[in-house]
Design a protein around this motif. Structure first.
Motif, PDB file in Angstrom:
ATOM      1  N   THR A 299       0.834  -1.194   0.000  1.00 31.51           N
ATOM      2  CA  THR A 299       0.000   0.000   0.000  1.00 31.51           C
ATOM      3  C   THR A 299       0.876   1.254   0.000  1.00 31.51           C
ATOM      4  O   THR A 299       2.060   1.199   0.332  1.00 31.51           O
TER       5      THR A 299
ATOM      6  N   TRP B 233      -1.912   6.273   5.489  1.00 32.96           N
ATOM      7  CA  TRP B 233      -2.700   5.232   4.819  1.00 32.96           C
ATOM      8  C   TRP B 233      -3.641   4.528   5.798  1.00 32.96           C
ATOM      9  O   TRP B 233      -4.731   4.086   5.423  1.00 32.96           O
TER      10      TRP B 233
ATOM     11  N   LEU C 198      -5.622  11.172   3.200  1.00 37.33           N
ATOM     12  CA  LEU C 198      -4.153  11.216   3.145  1.00 37.33           C
ATOM     13  C   LEU C 198      -3.581  12.591   3.466  1.00 37.33           C
ATOM     14  O   LEU C 198      -2.392  12.717   3.738  1.00 37.33           O
TER      15      LEU C 198
END
Length: 418
Positions: free
Chosen positions: A371, A377, A414
């Protein structure tokens, strides 16, 4: 990575420390090592400790086993200590490294990795999350990733003589298997880790940092949309729920009912399937998730662990020596064989080729990804817009419209400060 989501482990409570063999003689420096529960067997820890202490007569090891539950806060507390009595080496999930690097709490191991540890051969899904601005802080230890677990007998009954070589072949044979009351594949609608692999295979991504200009969600790019379209076509060849992930209901239970030809999962899930339906003993096989071209497995999400050294270690040389030994070919291969993991280097895949499930994992891991490497995240996964996006598309909504909406939510998550 989050071990619970990838390897279906559910540790509860606390495990008492696993002490290593005491050092012989005075004057030895003690190196404290934190390893995670179920990452290494008791036999591995014992044998590694004995061999390491024989090879390093000035060091002794104090290896302690930690629980995954709550480990983030525990590691942060240890990294923030100024007393020098915390761990010198810590095993962390590969996708967790960025949150520790952000606060400048880890030792930069770039020089050692390039000069002595063969970093060019590392699995990208372990090495890349351990990097920050070109510097290596997390050293790959072991990996695990999804493969296709399939029913050999159902393949034979349908006249399928070999696993598919490409994604197009995979769709074709899955459609052939989807008959006679059987599902060609059981694929839940919100299995976003599997979707991520399809997106990467198309050259897309979940998010992008814009070359340092700030993170943004990228599910709405043409490549990412192609990945979602492939997922939609494959998922339609089974009866997986469009509004749930692979654990609701657990896909092992659905496979064990005996009417499913394939699932996408880590190989270890096959044991659970056979435990629930002993009649499937010897009938399960494994192959790497196919890619777009023959002879090249598809991209997959790679989970696993990296080894890090805190900046506040009281023995930098001793800590580096432990990392070098654990991540070196001898002990890394032994760990992989003992625990059915993928070794940390692509060149070591041959050493696990005699176990079908692990060999399939290793083939996929060579093209593994992780990821996006940002501490934020976790905020995306906490209220995962990718799952909602998948459900809406599988339910008939316009993919481009829903991808834009999901990408905006990812961008917001984010770029939200704690």
């Amino acid at each position: 990575m989050r071990r619970r989501s990838l390897l279906a482990l559910a540790p509860v409570g606390l495990v008492s420390a696993c002490g290593a063999m005491p050092g012989s003689g005075s004057g030895r420096r003690t190196v404290k090592v934190w390893l995670m529960k179920d990452s290494a067997s008791t036999d591995f820890v014992r044998d590694f400790t004995a061999a390491f202490e024989r090879d390093h007569d000035d060091l002794r090891l104090d290896i302690r086993i930690q629980e995954w539950t709550g480990i983030g806060d525990k590691v942060q507390a240890a990294l923030d200590k100024d007393t020098g009595d915390g761990p010198d080496v810590i095993e962390v999930g590969n996708t967790q490294v960025s949150q520790y690097v952000e606060r400048d709490r880890l030792l930069d191991l770039t020089l050692e990795s390039r000069l002595h540890w063969g970093s060019r051969d590392w699995l990208p899904g372990l090495a890349e999350p351990g990097q920050f601005i070109g510097h290596q802080y997390g050293i790959p230890w072991y990996a695990a990733n999804r493969v296709v677990i399939y029913r050999k007998d159902l393949f034979q009954r349908a006249g399928v003589k070999a696993p598919p070589r490409t994604r197009d072949e995979w769709l074709d044979l899955t459609e052939r298997l989807n008959s006679g009351g059987n599902q060609g594949i059981y694929l839940a609608g919100q299995d976003w880790y599997t979707l991520a692999g399809f997106i990467w295979e198309e050259g897309g991504g979940l998010a992008d940092d814009g070359g340092g200009g700030g993170w943004r969600g990228t599910l709405d790019t043409p490549a990412a949309l192609r990945g979602m379209d492939f997922y939609r076509r494959l998922q339609a060849l089974g009866e997986g729920p469009v509004d749930a992930d692979e654990e609701h209901p657990p896909q092992a239970g659905e496979f064990a009912k005996g009417r499913v030809a394939q699932i996408v999962a880590v190989p270890g899930l096959a044991r659970t399937v056979v435990q629930q339906n002993p009649e499937l003993e010897g009938k399960l096989g494994f192959f790497a998730v196919p890619g777009k071209t023959a002879g090249r497995p598809g991209a997959v999400f790679t989970g696993g662990s990296d080894l890090v050294v805190p900046n506040n270690t009281h023995d930098q040389d001793g800590a580096v020596a432990v990392v070098a030994a654990l991540a070196g070919a001898r002990w890394n291969t032994r760990l992989a064989k003992a625990m059915n993991y993928v070794p940390n280097k692509k060149s070591l895949a041959k050493d696990v080729a005699d176990e079908e499930g692990v060999a399939a994992m290793a083939a996929g891991a060579a093209r593994g990804r992780a990821t996006p490497s940002t501490p934020q995240w976790g905020a995306v996964e906490a209220d995962n817009p990718i799952k909602a996006y998948m459900t809406k598309v599988l339910g008939g909504a316009d993919p481009a419209t829903e991808a834009k909406r999901a990408s905006r939510r990812i961008t917001e998550a984010l770029n939200t400060l704690d």
